[in-house]
Design a protein around this motif. Sequence first.
Motif, short mmCIF file in Angstrom:
data_model
loop_
_atom_site.label_atom_id
_atom_site.label_comp_id
_atom_site.label_asym_id
_atom_site.label_seq_id
_atom_site.Cartn_x
_atom_site.Cartn_y
_atom_site.Cartn_z
N GLY A 162 57.27 45.26 32.07
CA GLY A 162 57.33 43.83 31.78
C GLY A 162 56.76 42.97 32.89
N GLY A 163 56.50 43.57 34.04
CA GLY A 163 55.99 42.84 35.18
C GLY A 163 54.48 42.65 35.12
N ALA A 164 53.94 42.11 36.21
CA ALA A 164 52.52 41.79 36.27
C ALA A 164 51.94 42.17 37.63
CB ALA A 164 52.30 40.31 36.02
N LEU A 165 50.67 42.47 37.63
CA LEU A 165 49.90 42.72 38.84
C LEU A 165 48.51 42.13 38.66
CD1 LEU A 165 50.66 46.47 39.70
CD2 LEU A 165 51.36 44.49 41.05
N ARG A 166 47.88 41.79 39.77
CA ARG A 166 46.48 41.38 39.74
C ARG A 166 45.69 42.26 40.67
NH1 ARG A 166 43.26 35.80 41.27
NH2 ARG A 166 43.68 36.53 43.40
N LEU A 167 44.71 42.94 40.09
CA LEU A 167 43.81 43.78 40.88
C LEU A 167 42.57 42.98 41.26
CD1 LEU A 167 43.92 47.11 38.83
CD2 LEU A 167 45.49 46.29 40.61
N ARG B 194 47.07 41.38 26.84
CA ARG B 194 47.91 41.55 28.04
C ARG B 194 47.11 41.47 29.33
NH1 ARG B 194 50.37 46.27 29.00
NH2 ARG B 194 48.80 47.53 27.92
N PHE B 195 45.90 41.98 29.31
CA PHE B 195 45.05 42.01 30.51
C PHE B 195 43.92 40.99 30.36
CE2 PHE B 195 45.76 46.75 31.84
CZ PHE B 195 47.13 46.55 31.78
N THR B 196 43.51 40.45 31.50
CA THR B 196 42.38 39.52 31.52
C THR B 196 41.48 39.86 32.69
OG1 THR B 196 43.75 37.74 30.59
CG2 THR B 196 41.66 37.11 31.62
N ILE B 197 40.20 40.06 32.39
CA ILE B 197 39.21 40.30 33.44
C ILE B 197 38.48 39.00 33.72
CG2 ILE B 197 37.39 41.04 31.81
CD1 ILE B 197 36.53 43.09 33.94
N SER B 198 38.21 38.75 34.99
CA SER B 198 37.50 37.53 35.37
C SER B 198 36.68 37.81 36.62
CB SER B 198 38.48 36.38 35.62
OG SER B 198 39.36 36.69 36.68
N ARG B 199 35.82 36.88 36.96
CA ARG B 199 34.96 37.05 38.12
C ARG B 199 34.85 35.76 38.89
NH1 ARG B 199 29.67 39.31 35.89
NH2 ARG B 199 28.70 38.56 37.79
N ASP B 200 34.73 35.90 40.20
CA ASP B 200 34.46 34.76 41.09
C ASP B 200 33.14 35.08 41.77
OD1 ASP B 200 34.27 32.94 43.19
OD2 ASP B 200 36.42 32.81 43.43
N ASN B 201 32.07 34.48 41.27
CA ASN B 201 30.74 34.80 41.79
C ASN B 201 30.59 34.41 43.26
OD1 ASN B 201 29.90 35.81 39.28
ND2 ASN B 201 29.40 33.74 38.57
N ALA B 202 31.23 33.35 43.67
CA ALA B 202 31.11 32.90 45.06
C ALA B 202 31.74 33.91 46.02
CB ALA B 202 31.76 31.54 45.22
N LYS B 203 32.76 34.62 45.55
CA LYS B 203 33.45 35.60 46.40
C LYS B 203 33.00 37.03 46.12
CE LYS B 203 37.66 32.85 46.96
NZ LYS B 203 39.14 32.81 46.78
N ASN B 204 32.06 37.19 45.19
CA ASN B 204 31.59 38.53 44.81
C ASN B 204 32.76 39.44 44.44
OD1 ASN B 204 28.86 37.91 45.27
ND2 ASN B 204 29.11 38.31 47.46
N VAL C 148 35.69 40.62 41.35
CA VAL C 148 36.15 40.69 39.97
C VAL C 148 37.64 40.99 40.00
CG1 VAL C 148 35.99 42.00 37.82
CG2 VAL C 148 33.93 41.41 39.05
N TYR C 149 38.35 40.36 39.07
CA TYR C 149 39.80 40.50 39.02
C TYR C 149 40.24 41.12 37.69
CZ TYR C 149 39.40 37.05 42.76
OH TYR C 149 39.04 36.39 43.91
N LEU C 150 41.39 41.73 37.72
CA LEU C 150 42.04 42.19 36.49
C LEU C 150 43.49 41.74 36.55
CD1 LEU C 150 41.62 43.80 33.84
CD2 LEU C 150 42.65 45.76 35.04
N GLN C 151 43.81 40.72 35.76
CA GLN C 151 45.19 40.25 35.67
C GLN C 151 45.89 41.07 34.60
OE1 GLN C 151 46.91 37.81 37.46
NE2 GLN C 151 48.69 38.62 36.34
N MET C 152 46.96 41.73 35.00
CA MET C 152 47.67 42.62 34.08
C MET C 152 49.08 42.09 33.88
SD MET C 152 46.39 46.33 35.52
CE MET C 152 47.32 46.19 37.04
N ASN C 153 49.38 41.70 32.66
CA ASN C 153 50.71 41.18 32.31
C ASN C 153 51.40 42.12 31.33
OD1 ASN C 153 50.14 38.85 33.84
ND2 ASN C 153 49.24 37.81 32.07
N SER C 154 52.69 41.95 31.20
CA SER C 154 53.49 42.75 30.26
C SER C 154 53.20 44.24 30.43
CB SER C 154 53.21 42.31 28.82
OG SER C 154 53.51 40.95 28.64
N LEU C 155 53.23 44.69 31.66
CA LEU C 155 52.91 46.09 31.94
C LEU C 155 53.97 47.01 31.37
CD1 LEU C 155 51.64 45.56 35.56
CD2 LEU C 155 50.32 46.66 33.74
#
Length: 119
Positions: A15-20, A66-76, A78-85
């Motif tokens: 039920g928790g979350a992590l961001r990679l 549950r998961f969302t992938i995103s990118r920050d081009n300025a920081k080079n 990519v993230y993976l937000q993982m919810n409801s694990l």
Amino acid sequence: QVQLVESGGGLVQAGGALRLSCAASESIFRFLGMGWYRQAPGKQRELVASIPTAGITNYADSVKGRFTISRDNAKNTVYLQMNSLNPEDTAVYYCNADRVRRGARETYWGQGTQVTVSS
């Protein structure tokens, strides 16, 4: 040689979350796209989510909503937000990047980060 460095894994309760995070050593605009894969013990590596430089994101059915992938081009990065694990999400998560260089497709992988979900 492209370097991909993952971070953000760990132990979390169901039920928790992590961001990679996946930090690339060069501009991620140079890649066709980036993605997150995972590999659980005794199983094959599978695609979790991908985000092309131009195009739409793609998710495995098991993580949609549950998961969302995103990118920050300025920081080079990519993230993976993982919810409801849930415990089935336990695996080593790998960052991936593809590019075409001198007419040849090149694929790069990070070292992996462990995600453990306890029930």
